[in-house]
Each structure stands twice: as structure tokens, then as C-alpha cells.
Design a protein around this motif. Structure first.
Motif: not given
Ligand code: ASP
Ligand code: MG
Length: 472
Positions: A196, A210-214, A41-42, A130, A47
Motif C-alpha cells: 500500500f 485503499r486496498g493497495g497492498s494487492d 497489509s496493516a 503498514e 487503516t
Molecule cells: N491497509 C490498506 C487498506 O486498508 C491497504 C490494504 O489493506 O490493502 O486500504
């Protein structure tokens, strides 16, 4: 080749110390004979800050936007310099980081002149988080003796053009993963890529939401048929309940995908299971692990739940909810009525958590939010409306409540001293939810936990950890 995808979240790469821990974890996997593919992730909070600079620039606040960018530049430069000890390598990395920030500043200046932030530009701006973190992590790995190879995720994760919430194109991703990642793994290199972010077929930058790294972790794992996907976060995994509310909470060793999904919808923030669906479809186990406590086994998420002697796996609580009661005798026998009600929530982009209906009334629960008075005003054109805040939803999840008699009686007996406003089972056979006053929520969770985790099944829950605490 025992290939594992290891995804590290923002807190696992938040500073030089965290990236150092991450490198040690990856080295540990290599020592076990595994071939890791790393997705990062970042750095934590980046982000959000990038989105803030974008918003500032789009409002014409050029100075404010560039000031935030300059602070981010300093943070990334400092981290890079702290991690990469070899002087020449460090100079190359810092220069790369600088060039990325120069490009970002150009975009921000342009945006502050144009004053229009499109989803496409927003994705381009946030992608820097990222793109830069993955460069730093790859260089840091290299410095610590890992043969890392940076891969631009946008060349692998091909998506449609729905900016800010792009859908992955699986066939393209599989092909790119075979072309770009497999050869590196075959040369015993460790590919390091950002989560992400992706790009559409024309090469324009997109993001998965958002949260797309998973999601990236699961997509890569599924494209490569990995033997496991590891999601490294800063908690020990999924717990039987929030340990801040109930210190007796236990780690859940193994949970089904369906159960984890229910928990996520009800506020357990560990990961969003919809994002690991690609892995579940291919039967690849997903592990949630703690990069601050790497020896802990974490939680394994599998497609099928192993049999558990306890009826529930976990108790989730979601606070700051409101209940809306819509009462209309006109609803009697009429069709299309629910549709009209939901259309109003849709218009206000308001997510409904739980619904309960009778012949003349509908009760709905939603996150307490600023648009409630407007929603109520719209609803009152159809029916009588009342709404009340400060509510909490308690949700018990477990595959083994399917077909068990007397579960509801046991649940409501455990909270018999508490006033229950709304109840829902049914929709999914693996959860039982009910709504109470927010002030009663912690007490309800503790009572339920005491009732259902008195004698937990040691094959499913980490009972040893609890015993160790009690005997010390
Ligand atoms: N950096 C992105 C976010 O904060 C993706 C992630 O962390 O999964 O949404
Ligand atoms: Mg995250």
C-alpha cells in the motif's frame, strides 16, 4: 530461483494467532524450495482507525485523536510482545513500535494545531499501519526461525506525487527491486515489506489507494518476474456465488483476469483485479488463497480462461442500488445530451454502474447514496427525472457466453417469476446483468445457481467439496 510473492491481507496479520499462521504458511513455501518475498497489509481495521484519528486531529480534537492512537499503540505492542519470545528481541521490537507511535503522535498534535489535513499528511499518517505491521511480522518470522529481513517498502515502490492514489513508476520499481530485494533473496533471506505505501522520487511518503497492498504484491511480483503471486485472504477464493445466499456455491478453481475483473466491479470483494494488472501483463499467475484454510487450493487467476463446459463462472449480486430514469423528448437526435447527464454524476462524484438508453430516455443505476436528491434536482433541469431505491443488480460472468446461442433465454427463463427492470449485455461480451427489486435478489441468485451449476465442470469448479458435504 523460484520466487513467489506472498501478500497477506489485514485479517492474515490481525493478531498474534493470525501472524503465527502466516509464518507457518511462509515456512511451508520455503520447505517446498521456494523463495518468498512477503508483502503485508496493516493489521485488520488499522487503516480505517488511522484515517479516523487524522480526521479527529484535523478537527481540533487532539485528545480524541491521541486516544485512538494510544489504543492502536497498545494493540501493536501487545501483539509484538505475544509473538517475540526472546526477551532482548522483544524489547527491541517494542521500542521500535513505540518510536513509530511517538512520531505518529507528534504528527497528530501538529495537525490538531494546524487544522488542515492535506492528502500528503493523510498518506504519512496511514502509512504507519503498514510500516508497523511489517516490522512486527518480520520480527515474528525471525522468532519462528525464518531468516526474515524487513524492507521499507517506500524504498522500493516509487510513485508519482498523486497522494492517496499514487501511480507506480515501473522502471524505478524494477531498479529498486533488483537493488534491494534480489540480494536478500540470493542470501536466502525472506524480505518482508508493507503493502500500500510508497514514496515519490523526493522520498515523500505516498499510498497507492485503499486496498493497495494487492497492487504492491503485483508490482513486486512483476518487477522480480516472480513465478507466482499469492494473495492470502480469509476466504477460499472466488466462489460461484455468495455462499451466504446460496449454500451450494462452489469454489472456482481457475478464472480469467477479465472474468475476475467483471466480478470485482459487481461487488465480489475478494480482490480488485485492476491491481493485479502488472502481473497479468507479464503472464504471472495470481492465486487467491485462504490463510485460515491453507490447504485449500484457492482460485488461480490467469490471463487466458481455460475452456469451461459451463457457460458461467460466477453470479455476483450487488444490493442497495437505486435506479434513475431520465426522460426527455428533447434528447431525440440531439448530441451532447448524454455528456450533460454524465457531467452531473461526475460533479457529485457518483459512480454509475449500468446504463441503458432508448431514443428518449436513459436509465442509470447507482449506489444508493445521500446525494441522490441533489443529483435528481440537477438532472431535472434537463429532463423529467424519477428515482427509486432498494434495487439489486445481478451479474452473470463467463467467457463462454461469447458466441453461445440462447443464453439470454436460459437466464431469463430461470428467473421468469421475477420482475426484471433493466437489462444489459453488450458492453463486455462476458457478462450479462439485470436489475431487479432488492427483495427478489436472493431468490434470483438461488434460481440462477440451480439452473447453471446443476452439473458443473469439475476441471473448473471444486465439485469434490460439494460432494463431500452432501455425502457426510
Ligand atoms: N491497509 C490498506 C487498506 O486498508 C491497504 C490494504 O489493506 O490493502 O486500504
Ligand atoms: Mg485488503
Amino acid at each position: 530461483m523460484s520466487l513467489v510473492v506472498m501478500k497477506f491481507g489485514g485479517t492474515s496479520v490481525e493478531d498474534a494467532a493470525a501472524i503465527g499462521r502466516t509464518a507457518a504458511i511462509v515456512k511451508g513455501r520455503i520447505a517446498l524450495g521456494k523463495s518468498p518475498v512477503v508483502v503485508v497489509s496493516a493489521m485488520a481495521k488499522v487503516t480505517d482507525q488511522l484515517l479516523r484519528t487524522a480526521a479527529a486531529a484535523a478537527q481540533g480534537d487532539r485528545t480524541g485523536a491521541l486516544a485512538v492512537s494510544s489504543r492502536l499503540r497498545a494493540r501493536h505492542r501487545d501483539t509484538a510482545a505475544e509473538l517475540v519470545k526472546k526477551h532482548d528481541d522483544c524489547a527491541v521490537l517494542v521500542d521500535l513500535v513505540d518510536r513509530k507511535f511517538d512520531a505518529l503522535d507528534e504528527i497528530l498534535r501538529g495537525l490538531s494545531a494546524i487544522l488542515e489535513l492535506t492528502p500528503r499528511i493523510s498518506d504519512l499518517i496511514v502509512s504507519h499501519g503498514e510500516r508497523i505491521s511489517s516490522l512486527i511480522v518480520a520480527a515474528a518470522f525471525h522468532d519462528k526461525g525464518i531468516d526474515a529481513a524487513h524492507v521499507d517498502a517506500r524504498e522500493v515502490i516509487i510513485t508519482d506525487s498523486e497522494f492517496q492514489k499514487a501511480a507506480p513508476l515501473d522502471d524505478f520499481i524494477e531498479k529498486r527491486a533488483r537493488e534491494k530485494l534480489i540480494p536478500l533473496v540470493q542470501q536466502c533471506k525472506v524480505p518482508v515489506m508493507g503493502g500500500f505505501i510508497g514514496s515519490n522520487e523526493a522520498g515523500i511518503t505516498t499510498t497507492l489507494g485503499r486496498g493497495g497492498s494487492d497492487y504492491t504484491g503485483a508490482l513486486v511480483g512483476s518487477a522480480l518476474n516472480a513465478e507466482a503471486i499469492e494473495i492470502w485472504t480469509d476466504v477460499d477464493g472466488i466462489m460461484t456465488t455468495d455462499p451466504r445466499i446460496c449454500p451450494d456455491a462452489l469454489r472456482v478453481k481457475v478464472i480469467s483476469f477479465e472474468e475476475a475483473a467483471e466480478l470485482a466491479y459487481f461487488g465480489a470483494k475478494v480482490l480488485h483485479p485492476a491491481t493485479i494488472l502488472p502481473a497479468v501483463k507479464k503472464n504471472i499467475p495470481v492465486l487467491v488463497l485462504n490463510s485460515r484454510n491453507a490447504m485449500n487450493e484457492g482460485t488461480r487467476i490467469t490471463s487466458l480462461a481455460p475452456h469451461c463446459k459451463s457457460p458461467f463462472k460466477s453470479i455476483a449480486v450487488k444490493k442497495k442500488l437505486s435506479i434513475i430514469d431520465v426522460v426527455a423528448s428533447r434528447m431525440l437526435m440531439s448530441h451532447g445530451y448524454l455528456c450533460q447527464i454524465f457531467a452531473i454524476f461526475d460533479k457529485h462524484k457518483c459512480v454509475v454502474d449500468m446504463v441503458s438508453t432508448s431514443e428518449v430516455s436513459v436509465s442509470l443505476t447507482v449506489d444508493s447514496n445521500a446525494s441522490l436528491p441533489d443529483i435528481a434536482a440537477d438532472l431535472s433541469k434537463l429532463a423529467d427525472v424519477k428515482y427509486e431505491g432498494k434495487k439489486a443488480l445481478i451479474c452473470l460472468v463467463g467467457e463462454d457466453i461469447r458466441g453461445k446461442n440462447g443464453m439470454a433465454a436460459q437466464v431469463f427463463n430461470a428467473v421468469r417469476h421475477i420482475n426484471v427492470r433493466m437489462i444489459s449485455q453488450g458492453a463486455s461480451e462476458i457478462n450479462m446483468s439485470f436489475m431487479i427489486e432488492e427483495d427478489d435478489a436472493d431468490e434470483a441468485v438461488r434460481s440462477l445457481h440451480a439452473a447453471f451449476f446443476q452439473d458443473p465442470d469439475p476441471s473448473i469448479f471444486d465439485v469434490e467439496a460439494r460432494n463431500a458435504v452432501h455425502s457426510s
